[in-house]
Design a protein around this motif. Structure first.
Motif, PDB file in Angstrom:
ATOM      1  N   PHE A  48     -28.694  32.744  11.702  1.00 21.81           N
ATOM      2  CA  PHE A  48     -29.854  33.119  10.887  1.00 21.81           C
ATOM      3  C   PHE A  48     -30.789  31.929  10.646  1.00 21.81           C
ATOM      4  O   PHE A  48     -31.993  32.009  10.910  1.00 21.81           O
ATOM      5  CB  PHE A  48     -29.348  33.682   9.555  1.00 21.81           C
ATOM      6  N   GLU A  87     -27.597  30.529   5.144  1.00 18.94           N
ATOM      7  CA  GLU A  87     -26.749  31.421   5.940  1.00 18.94           C
ATOM      8  C   GLU A  87     -25.362  31.449   5.295  1.00 18.94           C
ATOM      9  O   GLU A  87     -24.627  30.463   5.354  1.00 18.94           O
ATOM     10  CB  GLU A  87     -26.687  30.875   7.358  1.00 18.94           C
ATOM     11  N   GLY A 128     -28.973  34.824   3.896  1.00 17.13           N
ATOM     12  CA  GLY A 128     -28.548  35.689   4.980  1.00 17.13           C
ATOM     13  C   GLY A 128     -27.106  36.116   4.782  1.00 17.13           C
ATOM     14  O   GLY A 128     -26.215  35.268   4.627  1.00 17.13           O
TER      15      GLY A 128
END
Length: 373
Positions: A48, A87, A128
């Motif tokens: 991500f 992330e 994310g």
């Protein structure tokens, strides 16, 4: 022929950029005259931050946080114009564990990464969600940001036994004035037949007879954080509350909004416009199955290809969906490397297997031009 290559990571074997290179390499061996454009994708899970950094630029800051079972791990925070992207898989993902530990794995590191982003000046934090090894309802995240309870919040679902009260006020105060966005890869609720534990618990190591036990622990956690009435508990039923083992639920408690991670990434890389500039769109992921629906990369790529009236095909490690379900996702055809070389061989050489699959698929979708006699 112009071909857009926009795959997700192949979990555990290839990153999205590696998968894109493998597909492009194999395709070019068969059809060297085609114009190939690689646009690696992500949906909030692994890759991500890398994908967004490549598209948006910005500064990368590495912070050390507690991993899923306490060992320190590095997490990369992308900072740009007051926004931070994180992330969650880097703090609590599967690769951080030698073996699954769903009872004790915690999301505490995600909370610590959010705190670091805020300390660095971020007033908007996008997290994310995807690829987590945890199923703690986001309790660890809440504890890392200051929430307190009558049980430990950083000990996974096992630590939530006998929970009766959780004070979220310190965590909410810590994030006052900060906008939170949960970039989700699934729209599952937290609890029940379609919730985080039932749907994804087995992938994280929970046995069938443990699923109901963990779901009951999370149910009690909802009572302790929200209240016991259906109206108070409604947040646990929100789409995305079950993302990343309940990280979505914890972020919603702190006032976050949710957005499909693939939509966020697609907007950042200009995917819709890029699809329109190509003749064929190729996506991919490790396993193309029923979970590839709404919220996942393949579904998001196919939707944008359809919007541009371009065909979309999928190259995967394995394909387990039928033609009807595939077409419902907007995918014309799907091909599995395991069908070509066998599961063991494709896993032993994921890059080469994917490249060979792409070479073979190109024979169908990009046949050599016929010459006039």
């Amino acid at each position: 022929m112009r071909v857009l290559v926009a795959p997700d990571a192949f979990a555990g074997t290839l990153s999205a950029p590696e998968a894109a290179r493998a597909i492009a390499e194999g395709w070019s061996r068969q059809s060297p005259g085609d114009e190939l454009t690689a646009v690696p994708m992500a949906d909030g899970g692994p890759g991500f931050v890398d994908v967004l950094h490549a598209a948006l630029g910005g500064d990368l800051q590495v912070v050390t946080v507690r991993g899923p079972v306490g060992a320190p791990v590095p997490v990369t925070v992308l900072l740009r114009d007051g926004t931070a992207w994180i992330e969650s898989a880097q703090a609590c993902g599967h690769p951080l564990l030698d073996r699954p530990d769903p009872w004790h794995a915690s999301t505490v590191g995600v909370g610590e990464a959010i705190a670091a982003a805020v300390d660095a000046g971020a007033r908007r934090v996008v997290i994310g969600l995807g690829g987590s090894a945890t199923n703690d309802g986001g309790a660890g995240l809440l504890g890392a940001l200051g929430a307190t309870a009558d049980v430990p919040l950083d000990a996974g679902p096992n630590g939530l036994r006998d929970v009766t009260s959780v004070d979220l006020a310190p965590a909410r105060e810590r994030l006052e004035g900060v906008e939170l966005v949960a970039a989700i890869d699934v729209d599952a609720p937290l609890l029940g037949m379609f919730g985080a534990t039932k749907t994804f618990g087995p992938q994280k190591g929970l046995q069938e007879d443990e699923i109901l036990v963990v779901d009951r622990l999370l149910d009690a956690f909802v009572d302790a954080t929200c209240g016991t009435t259906p109206a108070e508990r409604r947040i646990a039923d929100s789409p995305g509350a079950g993302a990343a083992g309940g990280l979505g639920f914890a972020l919603l408690l702190l006032g976050a909004t949710t957005q499909p991670g693939v939509d966020l990434v697609a907007d950042a890389v200009g995917l819709a416009e890029t699809c329109a500039a190509h003749d064929l769109v190729v996506s991919g992921e490790g396993t193309f199955d029923h979970t590839s629906r709404s919220g996942k990369v393949v579904h998001g790529v196919a939707a944008r290809a359809a919007g541009a009236a371009r065909p979309c095909i999928v190259l995967a490690g394995q394909v387990t969906v039928g033609t009807r379900e595939m077409r419902a996702m907007g995918v014309e055809s799907a091909y599995g490397a395991a069908d070509l070389a066998g599961v063991e061989a494709s896993l032993a050489d994921p890059y080469g297997s994917l490249a060979r699959l792409a070479e073979r698929v190109a024979r169908t979708w990009s046949p050599p031009a016929r010459t006039m006699e």
